[in-house]
Design a protein around this motif. Structure first.
Motif, PDB file in Angstrom:
ATOM      1  N   SER A 332       0.835  -1.206   0.000  1.00 36.14           N
ATOM      2  CA  SER A 332       0.000   0.000   0.000  1.00 36.14           C
ATOM      3  C   SER A 332       0.869   1.255   0.000  1.00 36.14           C
ATOM      4  O   SER A 332       0.588   2.219  -0.724  1.00 36.14           O
ATOM      5  CB  SER A 332      -0.933   0.009   1.212  1.00 36.14           C
ATOM      6  OG  SER A 332      -1.845  -1.068   1.162  1.00 36.14           O
ATOM      7  N   LEU A 333       1.921   1.250   0.800  1.00 35.58           N
ATOM      8  CA  LEU A 333       2.818   2.401   0.837  1.00 35.58           C
ATOM      9  C   LEU A 333       3.485   2.591  -0.518  1.00 35.58           C
ATOM     10  O   LEU A 333       3.634   3.723  -0.995  1.00 35.58           O
ATOM     11  CB  LEU A 333       3.877   2.208   1.931  1.00 35.58           C
ATOM     12  CG  LEU A 333       4.924   3.325   2.055  1.00 35.58           C
ATOM     13  CD1 LEU A 333       4.265   4.680   2.287  1.00 35.58           C
ATOM     14  CD2 LEU A 333       5.912   3.006   3.178  1.00 35.58           C
ATOM     15  N   ARG A 334       3.881   1.503  -1.133  1.00 34.87           N
ATOM     16  CA  ARG A 334       4.508   1.613  -2.446  1.00 34.87           C
ATOM     17  C   ARG A 334       3.544   2.235  -3.458  1.00 34.87           C
ATOM     18  O   ARG A 334       3.935   3.096  -4.253  1.00 34.87           O
ATOM     19  CB  ARG A 334       4.953   0.230  -2.930  1.00 34.87           C
ATOM     20  CG  ARG A 334       5.694   0.261  -4.261  1.00 34.87           C
ATOM     21  CD  ARG A 334       6.041  -1.131  -4.733  1.00 34.87           C
ATOM     22  NE  ARG A 334       6.694  -1.106  -6.036  1.00 34.87           N
ATOM     23  CZ  ARG A 334       7.995  -1.015  -6.228  1.00 34.87           C
ATOM     24  NH1 ARG A 334       8.811  -0.944  -5.190  1.00 34.87           N
ATOM     25  NH2 ARG A 334       8.487  -0.989  -7.446  1.00 34.87           N
ATOM     26  N   ALA A 335       2.281   1.817  -3.426  1.00 33.57           N
ATOM     27  CA  ALA A 335       1.287   2.390  -4.334  1.00 33.57           C
ATOM     28  C   ALA A 335       1.104   3.885  -4.078  1.00 33.57           C
ATOM     29  O   ALA A 335       0.983   4.686  -5.017  1.00 33.57           O
ATOM     30  CB  ALA A 335      -0.046   1.656  -4.184  1.00 33.57           C
ATOM     31  N   VAL A 336       1.100   4.267  -2.817  1.00 34.28           N
ATOM     32  CA  VAL A 336       0.964   5.684  -2.468  1.00 34.28           C
ATOM     33  C   VAL A 336       2.163   6.476  -2.972  1.00 34.28           C
ATOM     34  O   VAL A 336       2.012   7.578  -3.521  1.00 34.28           O
ATOM     35  CB  VAL A 336       0.803   5.843  -0.940  1.00 34.28           C
ATOM     36  CG1 VAL A 336       0.965   7.301  -0.521  1.00 34.28           C
ATOM     37  CG2 VAL A 336      -0.548   5.317  -0.493  1.00 34.28           C
ATOM     38  N   VAL A 337       3.352   5.935  -2.783  1.00 37.72           N
ATOM     39  CA  VAL A 337       4.558   6.641  -3.222  1.00 37.72           C
ATOM     40  C   VAL A 337       4.587   6.768  -4.741  1.00 37.72           C
ATOM     41  O   VAL A 337       4.990   7.811  -5.276  1.00 37.72           O
ATOM     42  CB  VAL A 337       5.827   5.936  -2.694  1.00 37.72           C
ATOM     43  CG1 VAL A 337       7.087   6.590  -3.243  1.00 37.72           C
ATOM     44  CG2 VAL A 337       5.846   5.960  -1.165  1.00 37.72           C
ATOM     45  N   GLU A 338       4.161   5.743  -5.448  1.00 33.51           N
ATOM     46  CA  GLU A 338       4.090   5.827  -6.911  1.00 33.51           C
ATOM     47  C   GLU A 338       3.160   6.963  -7.346  1.00 33.51           C
ATOM     48  O   GLU A 338       3.496   7.764  -8.228  1.00 33.51           O
ATOM     49  CB  GLU A 338       3.607   4.500  -7.494  1.00 33.51           C
ATOM     50  CG  GLU A 338       4.636   3.383  -7.436  1.00 33.51           C
ATOM     51  CD  GLU A 338       4.093   2.069  -7.969  1.00 33.51           C
ATOM     52  OE1 GLU A 338       2.854   1.960  -8.116  1.00 33.51           O
ATOM     53  OE2 GLU A 338       4.903   1.169  -8.244  1.00 33.51           O
TER      54      GLU A 338
END
Length: 348
Positions: A332-338
């Motif tokens: 989820s954090l990776r998706a947010v950062v993207e």
């Protein structure tokens, strides 16, 4: 500004230290993210600094008392901080050594952080890391948690509110206008905090150990902005320096400096290098979230545009770290950062 109360306090502190009483005009110096006021002035052949507490923060006086107590403690234990000559309890003024204007970041801008011209910076990084290992371990003796004006310890609550929560609110929601963030984000933040809490936390944490808080004075690294020190884990301050967006150190350079730090640390305490490196990953994520929250807040809410230029590099660093094997725990954090990186291209 320096009021009559401040000038009276300065005169008393100067007299107590045997300095000449003829103080030349005080020049106000620019701060970074701090709301404290800094004044440089000369007395005789000496250049000194008067530091005034923030008037806009309700805990300004508590922060000033912490800076005095912690600064004196560090200096007594051989940490290269500015010498404190006196403290005026009634108004929070600190009289201390003037270290000049050259930050490590200034040298990096001049010579670069990488390549053949970076040898001087490399030597200063080694000085800084050796000093950090000393500060974290040797100043534990006699350190009083009641000196800490903010929190006495770096803990789970701080991680969730002032780091991951800061990232979510200041960067994602306020700065970028992101809504409908993934439902799993808070669970990942909780997991990250719990994992970070597994690291030994009985060391001294500076909390903002980066290239703009390292002064270069007469060829020596000197440490400033230590008033937020508290008990905490070793890896956080190291991450603050190595992923510092002001410097933009390459991963190989970070790795080399990590090895140097571990060698320095091993001269102070028994060290399990493998365990340290495993935990360091999570401390790096925590620090990265804090940096992004702080830079977004200072840019948008405090009008300090200097920090805006470093948001994109800090987001890129976070994305790269999430690409490591441990990053699979943070989808989820990776998706947010993207998504954030895409939005940042348009606003930064």
């Amino acid at each position: 500004m320096l009021t009559d109360q401040h000038r009276l306090a300065l005169g008393r502190l100067l007299a107590a230290q045997g300095f000449p009483q003829e103080m030349q005009a005080a020049d106000r110096m620019a701060g970074d993210g701090s709301d404290r006021q800094f004044y440089r002035f000369a007395v005789g052949d000496f250049s000194l600094l008067a530091v005034l507490p923030s008037t806009g923060q309700p805990q300004g006086m508590a922060e000033a008392r912490a800076a005095h107590a912690i600064g004196c403690h560090f200096f007594t234990h051989g940490v290269p901080v500015p010498r404190i000559y006196g403290f005026a309890e009634e108004c929070g003024l600190i009289l201390c050594e003037d270290l000049g204007d050259t930050k490590l970041h200034d040298l990096l801008l001049l010579h670069g952080a990488e390549g053949e011209e970076a040898e001087e910076a490399e030597a200063y990084y080694h000085q800084a890391l050796a000093a950090l290992a000393h500060l974290q371990t040797e100043t534990r003796r006699g350190f009083q948690p009641e000196w800490c004006w903010d929190t006495p310890r770096y803990d789970r609550a701080l991680m969730l509110t002032r780091e991951s929560g800061y990232f979510r609110k200041a960067l994602c929601e306020d700065f970028l206008g992101m809504s409908d963030l993934p439902q799993g984000l808070d669970q990942e933040f909780a997991f990250l905090a719990e994992r970070a809490m597994q690291e030994p936390a009985d060391f001294i944490l500076h909390r903002d150990f980066q290239s703009r808080n390292l002064m270069i004075c007469e060829g020596k690294v000197r440490i400033i902005d230590f008033q937020g020190a508290r008990l905490g884990p070793l890896g956080y301050d190291l991450a603050s320096l190595l992923i510092d967006p002001y410097a933009g150190l390459s991963p190989p350079r970070q790795q080399a400096l990590l090895c140097f730090y571990l060698d320095a640390l091993a001269t102070h305490i028994p060290l399990d290098r493998g365990r340290f490196i495993e935990g360091y990953y999570y401390m790096t994520l925590q620090r990265n979230l804090q940096i992004l929250g702080a830079f977004a807040f200072l840019s948008k809410n405090r009008g300090k545009d200097f920090f805006r230029q470093f948001i994109n590099p800090a987001a890129a660093t976070l994305y790269e770290h999430l690409d490591a094997p441990q990053g699979r725990d943070f989808p989820s954090l990776r998706a947010v950062v993207e998504q954030a990186r895409t939005l940042l291209e348009a606003v930064v």
